[in-house]
Scaffold this active site. Structure first.
Site, PDB file in Angstrom:
ATOM      1  N   PHE A 175       1.719   7.697  -2.342  1.00  0.00           N
ATOM      2  CA  PHE A 175       0.931   7.061  -1.612  1.00  0.00           C
ATOM      3  C   PHE A 175      -0.364   7.427  -2.267  1.00  0.00           C
ATOM      4  O   PHE A 175      -1.245   6.838  -2.144  1.00  0.00           O
ATOM      5  CB  PHE A 175       0.267   7.204  -0.646  1.00  0.00           C
ATOM      6  N   TRP A 216       1.016  -1.653   0.384  1.00  0.00           N
ATOM      7  CA  TRP A 216       0.064   0.007  -0.147  1.00  0.00           C
ATOM      8  C   TRP A 216       1.061   1.186  -0.098  1.00  0.00           C
ATOM      9  O   TRP A 216       0.382   2.120  -0.316  1.00  0.00           O
ATOM     10  CB  TRP A 216      -1.173   0.319   1.113  1.00  0.00           C
ATOM     11  N   HIS A 217       2.000   1.078   0.673  1.00  0.00           N
ATOM     12  CA  HIS A 217       2.784   1.776   1.254  1.00  0.00           C
ATOM     13  C   HIS A 217       3.532   2.745  -0.480  1.00  0.00           C
ATOM     14  O   HIS A 217       3.913   3.933  -0.405  1.00  0.00           O
ATOM     15  CB  HIS A 217       3.725   2.609   2.017  1.00  0.00           C
ATOM     16  N   GLY A 218       3.529   1.789  -1.124  1.00  0.00           N
ATOM     17  CA  GLY A 218       4.410   1.934  -2.602  1.00  0.00           C
ATOM     18  C   GLY A 218       4.427   1.300  -3.540  1.00  0.00           C
ATOM     19  O   GLY A 218       4.348   0.113  -3.087  1.00  0.00           O
TER      20      GLY A 218
END
Length: 464
Positions: free
Chosen positions: A464, A317-319
């Site tokens: 994000f 999700w963060h990258g």
């Protein structure tokens, strides 16, 4: 447009606040705030504002379809989830997926080169939570398109969270009151977050950047550990500062958002860390992934596999990078290790606290490094770089200026729960309460001076 920019502070926010106050009815205020939020997003993403509108329409339509008795509800939910995740995957993960296939299969497929819309992970997760909540409870549906549009696009939490659940704000959208006391508290909270971002995070961020962009020849163990510590402090004060600003802005417009950080660096376990760090994200994954997977109801092995999958997704999700994936799995591995360690064999709390801080710090090296080889080089310097050179000495001197040391000390102090105690103390009398607002005014002046004299104002969460 970001909160710590002059355009937002001196043009958009004053105009939006004053004009919103002139609108008499709550419905009119909702309509105005929705248009203002779309304008806020369009300033930075003139094309992708259409994507934001598409997300609103998709989730509004899905919610209404979920209330039609004769339609297959699971199919509607599945399609809504697939479309939401499909949009997120195309814009955020297409390049990552093609690159992975090229490396794995020896192909040379061209990378799509799609620009990442700012905040897409945040507004996609809000839309998903709304659809799932309506599926679970049909009474949660919004019959007003404008109401749902405000929920998804509201500018205080649009591009950097916190991730707000519809049931937490739906009543506030219908009925709210912005009193002078609430507005003043919101302004003070916003200034606190702005100060965290500009005065603390940006300063230690410059120190961290010196290390994470330096060639190996300029680094030794001292600078590598210092750089990792500085980034650990930078990301906390940056992200918690943005959350403070979002919560403060919400109060200024009559909304109450839940806290997103609770001093995570006092944690004595990684499990506790995630109860305190980015609370809205960890609770989202708990409610919409971990529990639907079975949570802890299907045996020990399945429980640990569920947690592993949750942290894999948390990292992703963060990258779109293996660094983020490994960072997520790193935290998942520690949580599984904590689960498997009997209570009587766990270390005493002071030692557990140090182990947790060390694990978090080492994990953030993966999070910050641009590539895995850079992360590997930094780990090597941290644990084997015991030989100082002229270059490493010069880098260390550039980092350890008196001002930087002062800010670093402030960061270490204010990463502890000092502010709640000061806030509680300030509420004990009118004079102390007034002093807290005077202090906020001084901080705001310092922030303005910082903006005028510095070109370093990164937005960590643009990925994000």
């Amino acid at each position: 447009m970001v909160f710590s920019s002059p355009a937002f502070l001196f043009v958009f926010l004053p105009a939006a606040f004053l004009l919103e106050r002139l609108v008499p009815s709550v419905k009119g205020k909702n309509f105005f705030l929705t248009l203002a939020s779309l304008l806020f997003y369009a300033v930075g993403e003139p094309l992708y504002v259409l994507l934001l509108l598409a997300s609103v329409l998709l989730n509004y339509g899905a919610g209404r379809l979920l209330t039609v008795p004769r339609l297959p509800q699971k199919l509607v939910l599945g399609l809504a989830v697939a479309l939401n995740l499909g949009l997120l995957s195309v814009f955020k993960y297409a390049g990552f997926a093609v690159d992975a296939m090229n490396r794995l299969l020896g192909l040379s497929l061209p990378l799509p080169g799609i620009a990442l819309p700012i905040g897409i992970s945040f507004f996609t997760f809000q839309g998903l939570s709304y659809v799932v909540d309506v599926y679970r409870d049909r009474s949660m549906v919004s019959r007003s398109l404008w109401k749902l549009a405000l929920y998804i696009s509201f500018f205080p939490q649009l591009i950097a969270g916190p991730i707000v659940k519809y049931h937490d704000v739906s009543l506030q959208i219908d009925s709210r009151a912005a009193s002078p006391a609430l507005t003043a508290a919101g302004v003070r909270r916003f200034i606190l977050g702005l100060s965290k971002k500009l005065l603390l995070s940006n300063t230690v961020g410059q120190m961290a950047d010196l290390v994470f962009t330096a060639p190996a020849a300029q680094l030794d163990a001292r600078s590598a550990w210092l750089g990792a510590l500085c980034y650990m402090l930078q990301i906390y004060f940056d992200f918690s500062g943005y959350s403070d600003m979002a919560i403060g802005l919400g109060k200024m417009f009559g909304f109450h958002f839940l806290e997103n950080f609770q001093y995570p660096y006092v944690s004595a376990s990684i499990k506790e860390f995630w109860r305190r760090w980015h609370i809205s994200l960890s609770s989202w994954f708990r409610d919409y992934l971990y529990i639907p997977l079975g949570g802890n109801r299907k045996g020990k092995l399945r429980t640990e596999l569920n947690k592993c999958l949750v942290f894999f997704c948390t990292g992703l999700w963060h990258g779109a990078s293996w660094n983020f994936v490994l960072w997520g799995l790193w935290h998942g591995a520690f949580i599984i290790l904590e689960d498997l360690t009997p209570a009587k064999r766990r270390p005493p709390k002071p030692l557990a606290h140090l182990i947790t801080l060390l694990a978090v710090l080492l994990g953030f090296v993966l999070f910050r490094a641009d590539t895995l080889p850079i992360a590997g080089m930094l780990y090597g310097k941290m644990f084997t770089g015991f030989t100082a050179t002229v270059q490493s000495q010069a880098l260390l001197r550039a980092m350890l200026t008196p001002y930087n040391l002062f800010i670093l000390a402030l960061c270490l102090v204010f990463s502890l729960p000092i502010l709640p105690r000061l806030r509680a103390w300030a509420q004990k009398g009118q004079l102390l309460r007034a002093g807290s607002y005077v202090a906020a005014g001084v901080l705001f002046l310092l922030c303005v001076m910082n903006l005028a004299g510095s070109q370093f104002n990164p937005f960590i969460y643009f990925r994000f």
